[in-house]
Motif scaffolding. Structure first.
Motif, mmCIF file in Angstrom:
data_model
loop_
_atom_site.group_PDB
_atom_site.id
_atom_site.type_symbol
_atom_site.label_atom_id
_atom_site.label_comp_id
_atom_site.label_asym_id
_atom_site.label_seq_id
_atom_site.Cartn_x
_atom_site.Cartn_y
_atom_site.Cartn_z
ATOM 1 N N PRO A 2 -4.450 4.927 3.093
ATOM 2 C CA PRO A 2 -3.600 4.119 2.227
ATOM 3 C C PRO A 2 -4.317 3.715 0.941
ATOM 4 O O PRO A 2 -5.543 3.595 0.906
ATOM 5 N N GLN A 46 -8.109 -3.161 0.452
ATOM 6 C CA GLN A 46 -9.051 -2.300 1.138
ATOM 7 C C GLN A 46 -9.076 -0.932 0.482
ATOM 8 O O GLN A 46 -8.067 -0.461 -0.039
ATOM 9 N N TYR A 85 0.846 -1.189 0.000
ATOM 10 C CA TYR A 85 0.000 0.000 0.000
ATOM 11 C C TYR A 85 0.888 1.248 0.000
ATOM 12 O O TYR A 85 2.027 1.218 0.469
ATOM 13 N N GLY A 104 1.878 5.172 12.893
ATOM 14 C CA GLY A 104 1.295 4.240 11.943
ATOM 15 C C GLY A 104 -0.200 4.088 12.120
ATOM 16 O O GLY A 104 -0.815 4.675 13.012
ATOM 17 N N LEU A 105 -0.790 3.281 11.255
ATOM 18 C CA LEU A 105 -2.221 3.013 11.307
ATOM 19 C C LEU A 105 -2.530 1.993 12.389
ATOM 20 O O LEU A 105 -1.887 0.956 12.480
ATOM 21 N N LEU A 164 -9.852 6.854 9.920
ATOM 22 C CA LEU A 164 -10.095 6.380 8.562
ATOM 23 C C LEU A 164 -11.036 5.191 8.572
ATOM 24 O O LEU A 164 -10.875 4.265 9.365
ATOM 25 N N TYR A 184 3.683 0.506 2.686
ATOM 26 C CA TYR A 184 3.462 -0.586 3.632
ATOM 27 C C TYR A 184 3.499 -1.933 2.916
ATOM 28 O O TYR A 184 2.864 -2.104 1.861
ATOM 29 N N GLN A 238 0.687 5.443 1.122
ATOM 30 C CA GLN A 238 -0.095 6.441 1.838
ATOM 31 C C GLN A 238 0.545 7.813 1.728
ATOM 32 O O GLN A 238 1.676 8.019 2.180
ATOM 33 N N GLY A 253 1.961 -2.229 9.517
ATOM 34 C CA GLY A 253 3.139 -1.922 10.324
ATOM 35 C C GLY A 253 3.484 -0.456 10.196
ATOM 36 O O GLY A 253 2.637 0.374 9.867
ATOM 37 N N PHE A 260 -10.026 3.035 1.214
ATOM 38 C CA PHE A 260 -10.150 3.943 2.335
ATOM 39 C C PHE A 260 -10.948 5.188 1.980
ATOM 40 O O PHE A 260 -10.909 5.668 0.839
ATOM 41 N N ARG A 284 9.064 5.158 4.981
ATOM 42 C CA ARG A 284 8.818 6.549 4.571
ATOM 43 C C ARG A 284 9.796 6.884 3.453
ATOM 44 O O ARG A 284 11.001 7.024 3.679
#
Lengths: 111, 111
Positions: A44, B100, A36, B43-44, B90, A87, A38, A102, B102, A106
């Motif tokens: 994301p 997924q 993913y 992070g998420l 989110l 990710y 973001q 996780g 978002f 970056r």
């Protein structure tokens, strides 16, 4: 869920090819590898998913060696707009109801 | 095509006040639905997910709750907000396939 390890951050320059590697030593037979992207202040976005060898789409390529214990996301000729967090996720599509993100990598693209 | 909506986009609430964030999905039926939170620079974090109406799985025990009153509606609530509840919330939908989608997110600031 298999644990993944990826670099915390990376820098690169515009026009370069960027490769982000993810380690997943405990990947299971039925697991797929998903990446993913973001951007700041956004959710994301699914980039690419693969099981083995190589997968390519309009955004990126995903290289998976035969032992599947790692994978490499390749972004061709990056631009400033590719600056984002990436990710790597490992799990079973259509079985796992949840996925755990996780910390990601970056990626900072420099002019 | 499928669309996911979240509102409000931004919210400033005092400590101790209630919270209700709503998420709706269009163009699909019986999706898996997810609530995530992302604190500043972090992070998420998966908060809740649902595989069907009235079915809620909680990942993080805290003062938040979630409900799914309709197939394509997912609501995140709190009776009394804490400062630590500030963050970017989110909503996402998926089919358990590691793919997924978002929503635009809600930025919540608790003062």
């Amino acid at each position: 869920l298999a644990k993944t390890t990826q670099p915390i951050s990376m820098d690169s320059y515009e026009g370069q090819e960027v490769n982000i590697t993810c380690s997943h030593n405990n990947i299971a037979t039925n697991d797929y590898i998903t990446w993913y992207q973001q951007f700041p202040s956004q959710g994301p976005r699914f980039i690419i998913q693969g099981y083995k060898t190589k997968v390519t789409n309009e955004v990126a390529s995903l290289f998976i060696p035969a032992d599947r214990k790692s994978s490499t996301l390749s972004l061709p000729r990056v631009s400033l707009s590719d600056t984002a967090v990436y990710y790597c996720l490992v799990g079973v599509p259509n079985r796992d109801d949840k996925i755990i993100f996780g910390k990601g990598t970056r990626l900072h693209i420099l002019p | 095509s499928q669309t996911i909506h979240q509102w409000p986009a931004t919210l400033v609430q005092p400590v101790g006040s209630p919270l209700s964030l709503e998420c709706t999905v269009e163009g699909t039926s019986n999706p898996n639905l997810y609530w995530y939170r992302q604190a500043a620079g972090r992070g998420l974090q998966l908060l809740f997910y649902s595989v069907g109406i009235g079915q809620i799985s909680s990942e993080v025990p805290q003062n938040l709750s979630a409900s799914r009153p309709q197939d394509r509606q997912f609501i995140l609530s709190s009776k009394k907000l804490l400062l630590s509840d500030s963050g970017f919330y989110l909503c996402a939908w998926g089919r358990g396939s590691y793919e997924q989608y978002f929503g635009p997110g809600t930025r919540l600031t608790v003062t």
